[in-house]
Scaffold this active site. Structure first.
Site, short mmCIF file in Angstrom:
data_model
loop_
_atom_site.label_atom_id
_atom_site.label_comp_id
_atom_site.label_asym_id
_atom_site.label_seq_id
_atom_site.Cartn_x
_atom_site.Cartn_y
_atom_site.Cartn_z
N ASP A 149 0.86 -1.18 0.00
CA ASP A 149 0.00 0.00 0.00
C ASP A 149 0.90 1.23 0.00
OD1 ASP A 149 -2.43 -1.33 0.04
OD2 ASP A 149 -2.38 -1.56 2.22
N ASP A 170 -14.45 -5.67 -1.93
CA ASP A 170 -14.38 -5.70 -0.47
C ASP A 170 -15.74 -6.18 0.01
OD1 ASP A 170 -11.84 -4.65 -0.67
OD2 ASP A 170 -12.46 -2.59 -0.24
#
Lengths: 200, 250
Positions: free
Chosen positions: B11, B130
């Protein structure tokens, strides 16, 4: 160290950054080309492939590159074809019905069996057949939904298995055609490109 | 036969890896290029680079990050974060991505998936989902979990594959960051619903968790903190998975 130039055919749809990075790591200098003379005559040519069979043939046709490519392959000049670049060497593909390929290799391209994951995305074990000068057995990265299931006569070939055997790579004269992506296949791919460069 | 993949995830924000990095033996532990090279050397099968930039200024830096990582990396690179149109995807591909992941913007406008698949091929279009448990099923959550949508996660995976997504990157919202293991029911449900590869994400804290995810049907396992905290190498994880009987690239 000698600077080795590789002409890369501009088809408009390819992961060129990865290809250029891989050639750069071999101290080669990639040069994007789309004119017929360069494509027929370049000392080394790479035909990259991402996208569909039909889109690749449309791009080659629009730029008038079909005959130069055929002439180059007939003259057996060093040529590296990758993924869809390998597939367009064949006569046709299920992916784009009615679209003629370059037809320099006998046979057609078909979709993987529906019992396995499609697209095939990942590392598959490649077994190099007898007669392969450049391809060695090992693991290579693939990203494809279509494949040749049998090698044409007159080619040395490497195979892998995804719901049945398929052609992972072909060698014929100065032609190296790969269904896998050598530019994404780590050390195995780096070394394979290096061997082809050294011999070309 | 095709091997199962182990995929470290970085990330990135403003040119730095930001999520839970506590490296030892690395001079500059948050440098994406350095980490990417380290993971490739350890045997990573591919890498995911997510842009979690908060500002346009940071986002511009992200393309430089992708270019730097690409120059070093000889394995596939999936990039995502903030992709809202086919032009965003093209910019990432030009910078060096091999696959592009879409998430919130695809929920807002599902045609984004077909836009990318038609222009660049299905093998390049990754649908990141998600999913949060709700009753007997799962709902899609977006905007980094801030919004729970009415979409059923399994149906969305099926719809995304039909629109041309060539891979599903499936994150369990409930398990992400918990280190409690992957949501195995979710993995099994999505792997059974689509024919494209499924990458499982969210909740791993040890090699046994990754093995469970593969046994549940995942084609690849993504993890971030277990590699970033330096306790486990990619190589050690792959040796465990091979020992458990999974086809793994040595």
């Amino acid at each position: 160290m000698t600077i080795q130039e590789v002409a890369v055919v501009r088809t408009g749809i390819a992961n060129l950054a990865s290809v250029f990075a891989a050639l750069g790591r071999l101290n080669a200098t990639p040069r994007l080309v789309h004119d017929g003379m360069a494509i027929e005559r370049a000392a080394r040519l790479m035909l990259p492939g991402v996208g569909s069979f039909g889109a690749a043939m449309a791009a080659l046709t629009a730029d008038g590159l079909i005959e130069p490519l055929r002439a180059r392959l007939a003259a057996d000049r060093p040529t590296l074809a990758v993924c869809v670049g390998l597939q367009v060497l064949f006569a046709a593909s299920e992916e784009s019905p009615g679209v003629a390929g370059l037809g320099v290799l006998a046979g057609t391209i078909a979709r993987f069996d529906a019992r396995v994951r499609v697209p095939q995305l990942g590392w598959n074990e490649v077994v190099a057949g007898t007669g392969c000068r450049w391809i060695r057995s090992g693991y290579a990265y693939f990203a494809n939904s279509y494949r040749a299931s049998a090698a044409p006569a007159g080619c040395a070939s490497a195979s892998a298995d995804h719901g049945g055997p398929f052609v992972a790579g072909l060698e014929r004269g100065a032609l190296l055609a790969l269904q896998c992506h050598p530019e994404l296949s780590g050390r195995w791919g780096h070394d394979l490109l290096g061997r082809w460069m050294a011999a070309s | 036969m095709i091997t199962r993949r182990v995929v470290p995830c970085l990330d990135c924000r403003d040119g730095r890896v930001v999520k839970g990095v506590r490296f030892q033996n690395l001079r500059d532990s948050g440098d994406p290029e350095e980490l990417a090279a380290l993971y490739e050397a350890q045997g990573a099968d591919e890498l995911v680079l997510l842009d979690i930039s908060a500002t346009p200024e940071e986002r511009r830096h992200h393309h430089d990050t992708v270019e730097q990582v690409r120059r070093r990396l000889a394995i596939p690179l999936t990039c995502g974060g903030g992709v809202r149109g086919a032009e965003d995807a093209r910019a990432l591909l030009e910078a060096g991505a091999d696959k592009v992941a879409v998430n919130t913007a695809a929920v807002d406008r599902p045609a984004l998936i077909s836009d990318i698949a038609e222009r660049f091929g299905s093998q390049c279009a990754v649908l990141a989902i998600d999913a949060a448990r709700e009753g007997a099923g799962w709902r899609v959550v977006v905007r980094s979990g801030a919004v729970r949508t009415a979409r059923d996660a399994i149906g969305w995976a099926r719809e995304g594959a039909a629109l041309g997504a060539g891979e599903v990157l499936l994150t369990s919202w409930d398990r992400d960051g918990t280190r409690a293991g992957y949501d195995l029911d979710l993995i099994g449900a999505v792997a059974g619903a689509v024919n494209v590869p499924v990458v499982a994400s969210g909740g791993a804290s040890n090699a046994a968790h990754l093995a469970e995810a593969l046994a549940a049907g995942a084609d690849a396992v993504l993890a971030a903190s277990i590699f970033h905290n330096g306790d486990l190498t990619v190589g050690a994880v792959k040796a465990h998975l091979a020992g458990a009987g999974f086809a793994i690239r040595p």
